[in-house]
Design a protein around this motif. Structure first.
Motif, PDB file in Angstrom:
ATOM      1  N   ASP A   1       0.502  -0.859  -0.417  1.00 13.11           N
ATOM      2  CA  ASP A   1      -0.033   0.092   0.185  1.00 13.11           C
ATOM      3  C   ASP A   1       0.981   1.248  -0.242  1.00 13.11           C
ATOM      4  O   ASP A   1       0.618   2.240  -0.007  1.00 13.11           O
ATOM      5  CB  ASP A   1      -0.967  -0.103   0.989  1.00 13.11           C
ATOM      6  CG  ASP A   1      -0.290  -0.349   1.930  1.00 13.11           C
ATOM      7  OD1 ASP A   1       1.274  -0.533   2.650  1.00 13.11           O
ATOM      8  OD2 ASP A   1      -1.167  -1.166   3.233  1.00 13.11           O
ATOM      9  N   LEU A   2       2.336   0.989  -0.152  1.00 15.06           N
ATOM     10  CA  LEU A   2       3.020   2.568  -0.332  1.00 15.06           C
ATOM     11  C   LEU A   2       3.970   1.711  -0.633  1.00 15.06           C
ATOM     12  O   LEU A   2       5.342   1.080  -0.398  1.00 15.06           O
ATOM     13  CB  LEU A   2       3.285   3.124   1.265  1.00 15.06           C
ATOM     14  CG  LEU A   2       4.616   4.120   1.111  1.00 15.06           C
ATOM     15  CD1 LEU A   2       4.340   5.077   0.171  1.00 15.06           C
ATOM     16  CD2 LEU A   2       5.311   4.660   2.647  1.00 15.06           C
ATOM     17  N   VAL A   3       4.804   2.078  -1.915  1.00 18.23           N
ATOM     18  CA  VAL A   3       6.117   2.153  -2.503  1.00 18.23           C
ATOM     19  C   VAL A   3       6.510   3.866  -2.806  1.00 18.23           C
ATOM     20  O   VAL A   3       6.108   4.686  -2.883  1.00 18.23           O
ATOM     21  CB  VAL A   3       5.851   1.746  -3.822  1.00 18.23           C
ATOM     22  CG1 VAL A   3       7.268   1.512  -4.510  1.00 18.23           C
ATOM     23  CG2 VAL A   3       5.176   0.423  -3.937  1.00 18.23           C
ATOM     24  N   VAL A   4       8.014   3.614  -2.171  1.00 20.24           N
ATOM     25  CA  VAL A   4       9.132   4.465  -1.991  1.00 20.24           C
ATOM     26  C   VAL A   4      10.015   4.250  -3.263  1.00 20.24           C
ATOM     27  O   VAL A   4      10.734   3.324  -2.680  1.00 20.24           O
ATOM     28  CB  VAL A   4       9.197   4.587  -0.634  1.00 20.24           C
ATOM     29  CG1 VAL A   4      10.411   6.175  -0.393  1.00 20.24           C
ATOM     30  CG2 VAL A   4       7.794   5.613   0.080  1.00 20.24           C
ATOM     31  N   SER A   5      10.564   5.129  -3.268  1.00 16.45           N
ATOM     32  CA  SER A   5      11.629   5.150  -4.349  1.00 16.45           C
ATOM     33  C   SER A   5      12.890   5.992  -4.174  1.00 16.45           C
ATOM     34  O   SER A   5      11.933   7.558  -5.259  1.00 16.45           O
ATOM     35  CB  SER A   5      11.616   4.379  -6.068  1.00 16.45           C
ATOM     36  OG  SER A   5      12.504   4.179  -6.885  1.00 16.45           O
ATOM     37  N   ALA A   6      14.141   6.508  -3.903  1.00 16.10           N
ATOM     38  CA  ALA A   6      14.960   7.106  -3.924  1.00 16.10           C
ATOM     39  C   ALA A   6      16.121   7.517  -4.751  1.00 16.10           C
ATOM     40  O   ALA A   6      16.650   6.444  -4.869  1.00 16.10           O
ATOM     41  CB  ALA A   6      14.860   7.986  -2.883  1.00 16.10           C
ATOM     42  N   GLY A   7      15.885   7.977  -5.524  1.00 14.72           N
ATOM     43  CA  GLY A   7      17.583   8.025  -6.313  1.00 14.72           C
ATOM     44  C   GLY A   7      18.234   6.202  -7.865  1.00 14.72           C
ATOM     45  O   GLY A   7      19.024   7.075  -7.752  1.00 14.72           O
ATOM     46  N   VAL A   8      17.060   6.473  -7.679  1.00 12.03           N
ATOM     47  CA  VAL A   8      17.405   4.871  -9.011  1.00 12.03           C
ATOM     48  C   VAL A   8      16.371   5.355 -10.748  1.00 12.03           C
ATOM     49  O   VAL A   8      16.965   4.594 -11.952  1.00 12.03           O
ATOM     50  CB  VAL A   8      17.177   3.830  -8.129  1.00 12.03           C
ATOM     51  CG1 VAL A   8      17.929   3.502  -7.528  1.00 12.03           C
ATOM     52  CG2 VAL A   8      15.415   3.820  -8.399  1.00 12.03           C
ATOM     53  N   LEU A   9      15.982   5.927 -10.767  1.00 12.50           N
ATOM     54  CA  LEU A   9      14.774   5.654 -11.705  1.00 12.50           C
ATOM     55  C   LEU A   9      14.859   6.431 -12.559  1.00 12.50           C
ATOM     56  O   LEU A   9      15.016   6.107 -13.726  1.00 12.50           O
ATOM     57  CB  LEU A   9      13.127   5.932 -11.591  1.00 12.50           C
ATOM     58  CG  LEU A   9      12.211   4.930  -9.830  1.00 12.50           C
ATOM     59  CD1 LEU A   9      10.905   6.036  -9.960  1.00 12.50           C
ATOM     60  CD2 LEU A   9      12.548   3.687 -11.015  1.00 12.50           C
ATOM     61  N   ASP A  10      16.383   7.491 -11.909  1.00 17.16           N
ATOM     62  CA  ASP A  10      17.023   8.346 -13.510  1.00 17.16           C
ATOM     63  C   ASP A  10      17.840   7.202 -14.351  1.00 17.16           C
ATOM     64  O   ASP A  10      17.869   8.062 -16.060  1.00 17.16           O
ATOM     65  CB  ASP A  10      17.620   9.278 -12.857  1.00 17.16           C
ATOM     66  CG  ASP A  10      18.621   9.128 -11.973  1.00 17.16           C
ATOM     67  OD1 ASP A  10      18.422   8.281 -11.472  1.00 17.16           O
ATOM     68  OD2 ASP A  10      19.682   9.232 -12.170  1.00 17.16           O
ATOM     69  N   SER A  11      18.008   5.931 -14.111  1.00 23.95           N
ATOM     70  CA  SER A  11      19.018   5.158 -14.127  1.00 23.95           C
ATOM     71  C   SER A  11      18.618   3.738 -14.878  1.00 23.95           C
ATOM     72  O   SER A  11      19.285   3.048 -14.738  1.00 23.95           O
ATOM     73  CB  SER A  11      20.295   4.900 -13.738  1.00 23.95           C
ATOM     74  OG  SER A  11      20.473   4.589 -12.419  1.00 23.95           O
ATOM     75  N   VAL A  12      16.875   3.906 -15.404  1.00 23.78           N
ATOM     76  CA  VAL A  12      16.200   2.723 -15.529  1.00 23.78           C
ATOM     77  C   VAL A  12      16.335   2.848 -16.925  1.00 23.78           C
ATOM     78  O   VAL A  12      16.057   3.439 -17.341  1.00 23.78           O
ATOM     79  CB  VAL A  12      15.401   2.243 -14.912  1.00 23.78           C
ATOM     80  CG1 VAL A  12      15.942   2.012 -13.717  1.00 23.78           C
ATOM     81  CG2 VAL A  12      13.740   3.217 -14.697  1.00 23.78           C
ATOM     82  N   ASN A  13      16.558   1.616 -17.999  1.00 25.01           N
ATOM     83  CA  ASN A  13      16.041   1.792 -19.018  1.00 25.01           C
ATOM     84  C   ASN A  13      14.564   2.113 -19.446  1.00 25.01           C
ATOM     85  O   ASN A  13      14.084   2.574 -20.254  1.00 25.01           O
ATOM     86  CB  ASN A  13      16.535   0.296 -20.008  1.00 25.01           C
ATOM     87  CG  ASN A  13      18.102   0.414 -19.907  1.00 25.01           C
ATOM     88  OD1 ASN A  13      18.791   1.092 -21.057  1.00 25.01           O
ATOM     89  ND2 ASN A  13      18.522  -0.618 -19.320  1.00 25.01           N
ATOM     90  N   ASP A  14      13.748   1.388 -18.425  1.00 25.80           N
ATOM     91  CA  ASP A  14      12.477   1.733 -19.332  1.00 25.80           C
ATOM     92  C   ASP A  14      11.942   2.395 -18.134  1.00 25.80           C
ATOM     93  O   ASP A  14      10.853   1.575 -17.043  1.00 25.80           O
ATOM     94  CB  ASP A  14      11.980   0.183 -19.351  1.00 25.80           C
ATOM     95  CG  ASP A  14      10.537   0.386 -19.877  1.00 25.80           C
ATOM     96  OD1 ASP A  14       9.559   1.494 -20.186  1.00 25.80           O
ATOM     97  OD2 ASP A  14       9.866  -0.846 -20.159  1.00 25.80           O
ATOM     98  N   LEU A  15      11.468   3.726 -18.406  1.00 29.13           N
ATOM     99  CA  LEU A  15      10.635   4.229 -16.937  1.00 29.13           C
ATOM    100  C   LEU A  15       9.139   4.129 -17.228  1.00 29.13           C
ATOM    101  O   LEU A  15       9.591   3.561 -15.918  1.00 29.13           O
ATOM    102  CB  LEU A  15      11.408   5.646 -16.979  1.00 29.13           C
ATOM    103  CG  LEU A  15      11.011   6.633 -15.988  1.00 29.13           C
ATOM    104  CD1 LEU A  15      10.833   6.371 -14.217  1.00 29.13           C
ATOM    105  CD2 LEU A  15      11.335   8.073 -15.974  1.00 29.13           C
TER     106      LEU A  15
END
Length: 297
Positions: free
Chosen positions: A119-133
């Motif tokens: 019921d909560l997902v947190v993501s800090a500092g990684v999504l800028d370097s994934v191939n398929d945002l």
């Protein structure tokens, strides 16, 4: 190194629609290895992620509800503190970060969680370097229960504008891509909508850091696992490095320090649920705009 300022603004650049089948922009194996290399000393270079986590915590404090099952996607060293009493799962693309944070290793843009698990997902500092945002956001949306919340932050906008500028200057008429492509705040909001999130919000905060030399900046980027992950990078000559270092130095202030910029794109979205507020029906307002703007007697 000295920090100068922290501010917020709305992005104004034009959104770019990602391709239906995204290319492999980043080298997945190098990304994992760079994260493994950064893991042992990350505590000395965690200021960007700590800044992002502070921003997420501020936004989360405004949400008046309980969260039972939480995912920390891109856990680094496990610094994210979940809400009290929540069950926490951590995932990181690097084996060492996954191990030190008590999590599992997985790429953010490949299936990693059961449907409706959190019921909560947190993501800090990684999504800028994934191939398929777009794909990563869709997977996050899938992993949320109805009315579940996603809060994320990643570098974008005009991040590393000085580094980009000095490298273009140093390589003259034949510059190579040295800095990751950036997502602007408007594009981030559009991606949330495409991934199926309700009530999407995207905003940007800016941090400026002053460096005595280009090599101090590179040291920080290496320490946080943020050096270039572009596939098939063009060789960088010593002469180009020397010219870049000189160009960086010429931009210094009176104290001999050059400012570099980091833009954090903060995004918030909810998994759709019938209980959520709906936009007012067009034409349902009881007062006209003209009446609202008419000067009062």
């Amino acid at each position: 190194m000295q920090r100068l300022s922290r501010g917020a603004r709305r992005g104004t650049s034009r959104a770019v629609t990602p391709a239906a089948t995204p290319p492999e922009i980043f080298d997945r194996t190098r990304r994992r290895l760079r994260r493994d290399r950064a893991a042992p000393g990350f505590a000395g270079f965690d200021f960007i992620r700590a800044w992002m986590l502070d921003g997420i915590a501020e936004r989360l404090d405004a949400v008046r509800r309980e969260f039972r099952d939480v995912l920390d996607l891109g856990s680094f060293d496990g610094a994210f503190v979940p809400p009290p009493g929540a069950n926490l799962t951590r995932i990181d693309a690097g084996a060492r970060f996954a191990a030190v944070s008590g999590g599992v290793q997985a790429d953010e843009d490949r299936p990693h969680s059961p449907e409706g698990a959190y019921d909560l997902v947190v993501s800090a500092g990684v999504l800028d370097s994934v191939n398929d945002l777009p794909g990563a956001l869709a997977l996050i949306r899938r992993s949320l229960r109805p009315d579940g919340l996603f809060m994320g932050a990643f570098l974008g906008g005009s991040t590393l504008a000085t580094l980009r500028s000095v490298m273009l200057e140093a390589e003259g008429d034949r510059p190579a891509a040295r800095v990751h492509p950036q997502v602007d705040v408007r594009a981030a909001g559009d991606l949330l909508v495409r991934a199926g999130f309700a009530l999407p919000v995207a905003d940007v905060e800016t941090l400026e850091v002053r460096y005595a030399s280009l090599f101090d900046l590179v040291r920080d980027l290496r320490g946080m696992g943020a050096t270039s992950l572009l596939r098939d990078p063009a060789p960088l000559t010593r002469s180009a490095v020397a010219r870049a270092a000189q160009a960086f130095a010429t931009r210094a202030d009176g104290e001999g320090r050059t400012s570099e910029r980091f833009d954090a794109i903060f995004v918030t979205g909810w998994a759709p649920d019938p209980s959520q507020p709906k936009p007012a029906r067009r034409g349902s307002a009881s007062a006209s705009l003209a009446d609202a703007l008419r000067p009062k007697p």
